[in-house]
Design a protein around this motif. Sequence first.
Motif, PDB file in Angstrom:
ATOM      1  N   LEU A   1      32.858  56.009  11.630  1.00 39.09           N
ATOM      2  CA  LEU A   1      32.721  54.847  10.760  1.00 39.09           C
ATOM      3  C   LEU A   1      33.623  54.997   9.535  1.00 39.09           C
ATOM      4  N   ILE A   2      33.677  56.211   8.996  1.00 40.71           N
ATOM      5  CA  ILE A   2      34.535  56.485   7.844  1.00 40.71           C
ATOM      6  C   ILE A   2      36.001  56.278   8.218  1.00 40.71           C
ATOM      7  N   THR A   3      36.398  56.812   9.373  1.00 36.53           N
ATOM      8  CA  THR A   3      37.786  56.693   9.815  1.00 36.53           C
ATOM      9  C   THR A   3      38.187  55.235  10.012  1.00 36.53           C
ATOM     10  N   ALA A   4      37.321  54.481  10.691  1.00 38.58           N
ATOM     11  CA  ALA A   4      37.626  53.074  10.957  1.00 38.58           C
ATOM     12  C   ALA A   4      37.675  52.266   9.668  1.00 38.58           C
TER      13      ALA A   4
ATOM     14  N   PHE B   1      29.867  62.023   0.128  1.00 39.02           N
ATOM     15  CA  PHE B   1      30.993  61.152   0.464  1.00 39.02           C
ATOM     16  C   PHE B   1      30.641  60.238   1.634  1.00 39.02           C
ATOM     17  N   GLU B   2      30.012  60.793   2.675  1.00 38.88           N
ATOM     18  CA  GLU B   2      29.649  59.989   3.842  1.00 38.88           C
ATOM     19  C   GLU B   2      28.647  58.899   3.481  1.00 38.88           C
ATOM     20  N   ARG B   3      27.678  59.231   2.635  1.00 32.78           N
ATOM     21  CA  ARG B   3      26.680  58.229   2.224  1.00 32.78           C
ATOM     22  C   ARG B   3      27.342  57.084   1.457  1.00 32.78           C
TER      23      ARG B   3
ATOM     24  N   SER C   1      30.176  70.483  23.638  1.00 36.07           N
ATOM     25  CA  SER C   1      28.899  69.799  23.836  1.00 36.07           C
ATOM     26  C   SER C   1      28.742  68.586  22.921  1.00 36.07           C
ATOM     27  N   TRP C   2      29.583  68.512  21.877  1.00 36.19           N
ATOM     28  CA  TRP C   2      29.499  67.389  20.938  1.00 36.19           C
ATOM     29  C   TRP C   2      30.388  66.209  21.331  1.00 36.19           C
ATOM     30  N   ILE C   3      31.136  66.337  22.412  1.00 37.25           N
ATOM     31  CA  ILE C   3      32.043  65.249  22.812  1.00 37.25           C
ATOM     32  C   ILE C   3      31.296  63.951  23.107  1.00 37.25           C
ATOM     33  N   PRO C   4      30.172  63.963  23.840  1.00 41.30           N
ATOM     34  CA  PRO C   4      29.448  62.704  24.066  1.00 41.30           C
ATOM     35  C   PRO C   4      29.002  62.032  22.765  1.00 41.30           C
ATOM     36  N   ALA C   5      28.499  62.818  21.803  1.00 42.78           N
ATOM     37  CA  ALA C   5      28.078  62.255  20.514  1.00 42.78           C
ATOM     38  C   ALA C   5      29.273  61.682  19.767  1.00 42.78           C
ATOM     39  N   MET C   6      30.401  62.375  19.851  1.00 44.68           N
ATOM     40  CA  MET C   6      31.623  61.915  19.187  1.00 44.68           C
ATOM     41  C   MET C   6      32.079  60.568  19.757  1.00 44.68           C
ATOM     42  N   ARG C   7      31.937  60.409  21.056  1.00 42.06           N
ATOM     43  CA  ARG C   7      32.352  59.156  21.694  1.00 42.06           C
ATOM     44  C   ARG C   7      31.473  57.996  21.238  1.00 42.06           C
ATOM     45  N   ILE C   8      30.178  58.239  21.120  1.00 39.53           N
ATOM     46  CA  ILE C   8      29.284  57.193  20.613  1.00 39.53           C
ATOM     47  C   ILE C   8      29.638  56.863  19.170  1.00 39.53           C
ATOM     48  N   ASP C   9      29.917  57.894  18.381  1.00 39.07           N
ATOM     49  CA  ASP C   9      30.319  57.722  16.989  1.00 39.07           C
ATOM     50  C   ASP C   9      31.537  56.798  16.884  1.00 39.07           C
ATOM     51  N   SER C  10      32.526  57.043  17.730  1.00 37.10           N
ATOM     52  CA  SER C  10      33.747  56.234  17.711  1.00 37.10           C
ATOM     53  C   SER C  10      33.496  54.818  18.208  1.00 37.10           C
ATOM     54  N   LYS C  11      32.669  54.668  19.239  1.00 34.53           N
ATOM     55  CA  LYS C  11      32.386  53.337  19.778  1.00 34.53           C
ATOM     56  C   LYS C  11      31.655  52.467  18.762  1.00 34.53           C
ATOM     57  N   VAL C  12      30.667  53.034  18.099  1.00 34.54           N
ATOM     58  CA  VAL C  12      29.936  52.277  17.076  1.00 34.54           C
ATOM     59  C   VAL C  12      30.885  51.868  15.953  1.00 34.54           C
ATOM     60  N   ALA C  13      31.727  52.818  15.533  1.00 32.63           N
ATOM     61  CA  ALA C  13      32.651  52.564  14.424  1.00 32.63           C
ATOM     62  C   ALA C  13      33.591  51.412  14.727  1.00 32.63           C
ATOM     63  N   TYR C  14      34.210  51.413  15.905  1.00 27.81           N
ATOM     64  CA  TYR C  14      35.195  50.381  16.203  1.00 27.81           C
ATOM     65  C   TYR C  14      34.557  49.071  16.665  1.00 27.81           C
TER      66      TYR C  14
ATOM     67  N   THR D   1      37.139  51.626   0.134  1.00 23.78           N
ATOM     68  CA  THR D   1      37.009  52.565   1.252  1.00 23.78           C
ATOM     69  C   THR D   1      38.379  53.087   1.670  1.00 23.78           C
ATOM     70  N   SER D   2      39.414  52.233   1.543  1.00 25.70           N
ATOM     71  CA  SER D   2      40.774  52.653   1.892  1.00 25.70           C
ATOM     72  C   SER D   2      41.381  53.564   0.830  1.00 25.70           C
ATOM     73  N   LEU D   3      40.736  53.659  -0.325  1.00 28.73           N
ATOM     74  CA  LEU D   3      41.125  54.641  -1.337  1.00 28.73           C
ATOM     75  C   LEU D   3      40.320  55.919  -1.159  1.00 28.73           C
ATOM     76  N   LEU D   4      39.015  55.780  -1.075  1.00 26.18           N
ATOM     77  CA  LEU D   4      38.140  56.947  -1.054  1.00 26.18           C
ATOM     78  C   LEU D   4      38.328  57.786   0.211  1.00 26.18           C
ATOM     79  N   GLY D   5      38.566  57.112   1.365  1.00 25.17           N
ATOM     80  CA  GLY D   5      38.772  57.853   2.609  1.00 25.17           C
ATOM     81  C   GLY D   5      39.971  58.788   2.550  1.00 25.17           C
ATOM     82  N   PRO D   6      41.164  58.287   2.218  1.00 24.39           N
ATOM     83  CA  PRO D   6      42.318  59.185   2.086  1.00 24.39           C
ATOM     84  C   PRO D   6      42.158  60.227   0.989  1.00 24.39           C
ATOM     85  N   TRP D   7      41.501  59.877  -0.126  1.00 24.55           N
ATOM     86  CA  TRP D   7      41.300  60.850  -1.206  1.00 24.55           C
ATOM     87  C   TRP D   7      40.505  62.056  -0.696  1.00 24.55           C
TER      88      TRP D   7
END
Length: 420
Positions: A28-31, A153-155, A227-240, A300-306
């Motif tokens: 979500l942060i990346t997106a 930062f994530e919150r 073992s975290w790859i499935p969770a990572m994929r859900i993370d990315s799907k929700v984000a995009y 968000t486009s400032l804080l993320g890169p910072w």
Amino acid sequence: MRNELHMEMAPAKPVSLKKKISMVGPGLITAATGVGAGDLVAALVAGAAFGMTFVWAIVLGAVFKYFINESMGRFQLATGKTILEGWHSLGRWITGYFGIYSVIFAVVYGAAIASSCALAMTAMFPVLPLWAWAIIHSIAGYVLVLFGRYSVFERIMTVLVGVMFVTVVGTAVMTAPNLLNIATGIVPQVPEGSLFNVLGLIGGVGGTISMVSYGYWLKEKGWSGKSWIPAMRIDSKVAYTVTTIFSLSVLVIGAQFLYGTEIKLNGEQGLIQLSNLLGEDMGSGVRWLFLIGFWSASFTSLLGPWNGLPYLFADFVRTVKKEKKSTVSLEKTKSYQFYLFLLTFPSMLLLFIGEPVALIIGYGVLGATFMPFLVISLFVLLNSKRVEKDHRNTWVSNTVFILCIGLFLFLAFNQLSDMF
């Protein structure tokens, strides 16, 4: 000490889908970081000029970025190596390319994104000049990152994404869009004279250098290992998915409010113009909703890169110096803190002296070539023996990557042609 505590408190691997969704964060942060004022303008202009025609382009762009983001996370979780280490294994010149680009990017982008935040804030609270609001936003980002943990930062980023979502989607709903018209836009079509609008929308949905920070945010989240790859994929799907809804809402606003009119939007100033038009037509409350969404997207486009790009630079320094990985977190290194300083303070000079031509040309050239470079390098890495066979690209991923490579090479050529 902090790193030891971080490792001890690393979260257990989630099992249920509900648990996995509850842990969504890095994607979500990346997106959100990749969706800035430029994307708002692109979607608004497309909606104003072609109505709901390009719903399909926004969806396709989000699908492309999902595959890139997922590949970034899969490489790190499957190999235990960062993307910088992957690049270095392909050749030292690649590491050098990133090093040069990262320094130029820090100075130019730091000034540009702070000004974008200031533009929205000045429209809401015209008590300070633009340059003053820009400096305040830069320093706010610096302090939040320097003294805050990743969890804080994530919150903050999650709250800002929520604000973006509610305000912009809320504004779109208030325009009372015709759902049938939105549905017709799912069918791909490219009206005459719209090719560059289409390609810009596909290439611009959440796609920036900050995508490379994803692996470092996964590590800070405590996700490590295959073992975290499935969770990572859900993370990315929700984000995009969230990014798609947000971008479609901006397209709807442009289509509902500007389509068929003679009103032209010019850059980020056009967003202020649109907010005023929304206020005149639908009331000051809607104007404020849109401006808050504009500001949230910019901040968000400032804080993320910072937060994220200093990880990359610190890893670059460690890789070039051939230093062994230590128990000290990258964010505690001098190179991380130096890059955070570089993003914040030298860029302020550009607010007063303007942008040197040579610097802008260098930024434009390296920036235009970055997404092709990123996609090609991931394509090579994830089809090589550097990754175990079970975690290499599938034929589906490779098909998408080939399409992405073609798209970004075309966009790079077009951008460089315009420059020269």
